[in-house]
Write a protein that holds these residues in place. Structure first.
Motif, PDB file in Angstrom:
ATOM      1  N   ALA A  83      -1.347 -10.861 -13.005  1.00 44.98           N
ATOM      2  CA  ALA A  83      -0.878 -10.805 -11.626  1.00 44.98           C
ATOM      3  C   ALA A  83      -1.887 -10.075 -10.758  1.00 44.98           C
ATOM      4  O   ALA A  83      -2.477  -9.085 -11.178  1.00 44.98           O
ATOM      5  CB  ALA A  83       0.467 -10.080 -11.571  1.00 44.98           C
ATOM      6  N   ALA A  84      -2.084 -10.592  -9.568  1.00 45.52           N
ATOM      7  CA  ALA A  84      -2.987  -9.947  -8.622  1.00 45.52           C
ATOM      8  C   ALA A  84      -2.348  -8.654  -8.139  1.00 45.52           C
ATOM      9  O   ALA A  84      -1.140  -8.579  -7.970  1.00 45.52           O
ATOM     10  CB  ALA A  84      -3.255 -10.875  -7.441  1.00 45.52           C
ATOM     11  N   PRO A  85      -3.173  -7.628  -7.955  1.00 47.97           N
ATOM     12  CA  PRO A  85      -2.603  -6.373  -7.475  1.00 47.97           C
ATOM     13  C   PRO A  85      -1.983  -6.551  -6.090  1.00 47.97           C
ATOM     14  O   PRO A  85      -2.513  -7.260  -5.260  1.00 47.97           O
ATOM     15  CB  PRO A  85      -3.792  -5.418  -7.424  1.00 47.97           C
ATOM     16  CG  PRO A  85      -4.994  -6.278  -7.493  1.00 47.97           C
ATOM     17  CD  PRO A  85      -4.589  -7.579  -8.127  1.00 47.97           C
ATOM     18  N   VAL A  86      -0.884  -5.892  -5.901  1.00 46.14           N
ATOM     19  CA  VAL A  86      -0.168  -5.987  -4.631  1.00 46.14           C
ATOM     20  C   VAL A  86      -0.493  -4.747  -3.815  1.00 46.14           C
ATOM     21  O   VAL A  86      -0.354  -3.619  -4.297  1.00 46.14           O
ATOM     22  CB  VAL A  86       1.357  -6.087  -4.861  1.00 46.14           C
ATOM     23  CG1 VAL A  86       2.097  -6.107  -3.548  1.00 46.14           C
ATOM     24  CG2 VAL A  86       1.672  -7.306  -5.691  1.00 46.14           C
ATOM     25  N   ALA A  87      -0.945  -4.972  -2.590  1.00 41.19           N
ATOM     26  CA  ALA A  87      -1.256  -3.852  -1.720  1.00 41.19           C
ATOM     27  C   ALA A  87       0.048  -3.164  -1.288  1.00 41.19           C
ATOM     28  O   ALA A  87       1.039  -3.837  -1.008  1.00 41.19           O
ATOM     29  CB  ALA A  87      -2.006  -4.330  -0.482  1.00 41.19           C
ATOM     30  N   PRO A  88       0.046  -1.835  -1.270  1.00 41.95           N
ATOM     31  CA  PRO A  88       1.267  -1.137  -0.867  1.00 41.95           C
ATOM     32  C   PRO A  88       1.571  -1.423   0.598  1.00 41.95           C
ATOM     33  O   PRO A  88       0.677  -1.620   1.409  1.00 41.95           O
ATOM     34  CB  PRO A  88       0.929   0.339  -1.093  1.00 41.95           C
ATOM     35  CG  PRO A  88      -0.554   0.406  -1.104  1.00 41.95           C
ATOM     36  CD  PRO A  88      -1.038  -0.932  -1.585  1.00 41.95           C
ATOM     37  N   ALA A  89       2.848  -1.435   0.911  1.00 39.31           N
ATOM     38  CA  ALA A  89       3.267  -1.682   2.283  1.00 39.31           C
ATOM     39  C   ALA A  89       2.859  -0.500   3.159  1.00 39.31           C
ATOM     40  O   ALA A  89       2.920   0.652   2.744  1.00 39.31           O
ATOM     41  CB  ALA A  89       4.777  -1.874   2.339  1.00 39.31           C
ATOM     42  N   VAL A  90       2.412  -0.804   4.361  1.00 40.82           N
ATOM     43  CA  VAL A  90       1.991   0.230   5.292  1.00 40.82           C
ATOM     44  C   VAL A  90       3.209   0.643   6.117  1.00 40.82           C
ATOM     45  O   VAL A  90       3.830  -0.193   6.779  1.00 40.82           O
ATOM     46  CB  VAL A  90       0.853  -0.285   6.205  1.00 40.82           C
ATOM     47  CG1 VAL A  90       0.470   0.757   7.233  1.00 40.82           C
ATOM     48  CG2 VAL A  90      -0.349  -0.693   5.379  1.00 40.82           C
ATOM     49  N   ALA A  91       3.530   1.931   6.070  1.00 43.88           N
ATOM     50  CA  ALA A  91       4.675   2.441   6.829  1.00 43.88           C
ATOM     51  C   ALA A  91       4.287   2.527   8.301  1.00 43.88           C
ATOM     52  O   ALA A  91       3.228   3.044   8.653  1.00 43.88           O
ATOM     53  CB  ALA A  91       5.080   3.811   6.299  1.00 43.88           C
ATOM     54  N   THR A  92       5.136   1.978   9.145  1.00 47.16           N
ATOM     55  CA  THR A  92       4.901   2.034  10.586  1.00 47.16           C
ATOM     56  C   THR A  92       6.147   2.566  11.275  1.00 47.16           C
ATOM     57  O   THR A  92       7.242   2.547  10.713  1.00 47.16           O
ATOM     58  CB  THR A  92       4.572   0.645  11.168  1.00 47.16           C
ATOM     59  OG1 THR A  92       5.682  -0.213  10.944  1.00 47.16           O
ATOM     60  CG2 THR A  92       3.323   0.057  10.554  1.00 47.16           C
ATOM     61  N   ALA A  93       5.954   3.045  12.512  1.00 44.88           N
ATOM     62  CA  ALA A  93       7.068   3.506  13.334  1.00 44.88           C
ATOM     63  C   ALA A  93       6.716   3.215  14.785  1.00 44.88           C
ATOM     64  O   ALA A  93       5.539   3.092  15.139  1.00 44.88           O
ATOM     65  CB  ALA A  93       7.321   5.001  13.130  1.00 44.88           C
ATOM     66  N   VAL A  94       7.728   3.098  15.608  1.00 43.30           N
ATOM     67  CA  VAL A  94       7.513   2.843  17.029  1.00 43.30           C
ATOM     68  C   VAL A  94       7.410   4.187  17.738  1.00 43.30           C
ATOM     69  O   VAL A  94       8.308   5.033  17.637  1.00 43.30           O
ATOM     70  CB  VAL A  94       8.669   2.000  17.618  1.00 43.30           C
ATOM     71  CG1 VAL A  94       8.482   1.799  19.107  1.00 43.30           C
ATOM     72  CG2 VAL A  94       8.755   0.664  16.897  1.00 43.30           C
ATOM     73  N   LEU A  95       6.295   4.386  18.466  1.00 49.82           N
ATOM     74  CA  LEU A  95       6.107   5.622  19.220  1.00 49.82           C
ATOM     75  C   LEU A  95       7.080   5.638  20.400  1.00 49.82           C
ATOM     76  O   LEU A  95       7.330   4.600  21.022  1.00 49.82           O
ATOM     77  CB  LEU A  95       4.663   5.714  19.726  1.00 49.82           C
ATOM     78  CG  LEU A  95       3.599   5.909  18.647  1.00 49.82           C
ATOM     79  CD1 LEU A  95       2.202   5.828  19.239  1.00 49.82           C
ATOM     80  CD2 LEU A  95       3.787   7.245  17.951  1.00 49.82           C
ATOM     81  N   PRO A  96       7.622   6.801  20.727  1.00 44.65           N
ATOM     82  CA  PRO A  96       8.583   6.886  21.835  1.00 44.65           C
ATOM     83  C   PRO A  96       7.968   6.396  23.144  1.00 44.65           C
ATOM     84  O   PRO A  96       6.839   6.760  23.490  1.00 44.65           O
ATOM     85  CB  PRO A  96       8.925   8.374  21.918  1.00 44.65           C
ATOM     86  CG  PRO A  96       8.501   8.956  20.612  1.00 44.65           C
ATOM     87  CD  PRO A  96       7.405   8.090  20.089  1.00 44.65           C
TER      88      PRO A  96
END
Length: 162
Positions: A83-96
Motif C-alpha cells: 500500500a502506498a503511504p497515506v499522507a496525514p490529514a492537515v488540520a485546519t481551522a477558520v480564523l475569526p
C-alpha cells in the motif's frame, strides 16, 4: 524449492518423456506412488488409513530444436501489493472574521483554542508587544479563511491611548 532442484526435476521429467512416457502418464505415476507411500507409512490397511489428498502440479514446456531438446522452466512468484503511504490529514481551522476591535489577549485565547501555536503580533506603531491584554486588534490577516493550524497567524495590534 531452490531453482537448482526445480531445474533437476524438469530435467528428470524431460528424460522420462524422451523415453516414450507421456507427461500425463509421468504425473499420474508420481501421484499414485505418492499415495502408495502415504498408505504404507500409515502401516494399516487402505480402509483404516485416513484420507490423504496429494496434489502435485507440474508445468513443463518443451521446445524442440534439432537435435537436442531444450527445456524451458517457468517460475512464477506472486508478491503481495504494498500500500502506498497515506499522507496525514492537515488540520485546519477558520480564523475569526470579527477580530478587529477585540482585545489581543482574548483573540490569543481563541486562536489557541482553535489549535494555532504560531502567532505573530505586529504593532501598528512599531513598539514591542509584551502584555497582550494592553493591546487591541486592528486586523487579522486571512480573517474568515480556513488556514492550516501549522501555519503562522499574523495579527496587527495597537495600544489604546497612543
Amino acid at each position: 524449492m531452490s531453482l537448482h532442484r526445480l531445474l533437476m526435476c524438469a530435467l528428470q521429467i524431460t528424460h522420462h518423456v524422451n523415453r516414450g512416457i507421456s507427461l500425463k502418464e509421468y504425473v499420474l505415476a508420481l501421484g499414485i506412488s505418492g499415495l502408495a507411500l502415504a498408505l504404507a507409512a500409515c502401516g494399516g490397511s487402505p480402509q483404516a488409513a485416513p484420507t490423504v489428498t496429494t496434489t502435485q502440479t507440474v508445468t513443463a514446456t518443451q521446445t524442440v530444436t534439432a537435435p537436442a531438446p531444450t527445456v524451458t522452466v517457468m517460475v512464477t512468484q506472486t508478491v503481495a501489493p504494498v500500500a502506498a503511504p497515506v499522507a496525514p490529514a492537515v488540520a485546519t481551522a477558520v480564523l475569526p472574521a470579527d477580530a478587529a476591535g477585540q482585545n489581543a489577549q482574548a483573540l490569543s485565547d481563541e486562536l489557541e483554542a482553535l489549535g494555532y501555536k504560531h502567532v505573530v503580533w505586529n504593532s501598528d506603531t512599531g513598539k514591542s508587544v509584551f502584555l497582550l491584554s494592553n493591546w487591541t486588534v486592528t486586523s487579522l490577516e486571512k480573517a474568515g479563511e480556513s488556514v492550516p493550524v501549522s501555519k503562522t497567524v499574523v495579527v496587527h495590534v495597537t495600544k489604546p491611548g497612543q
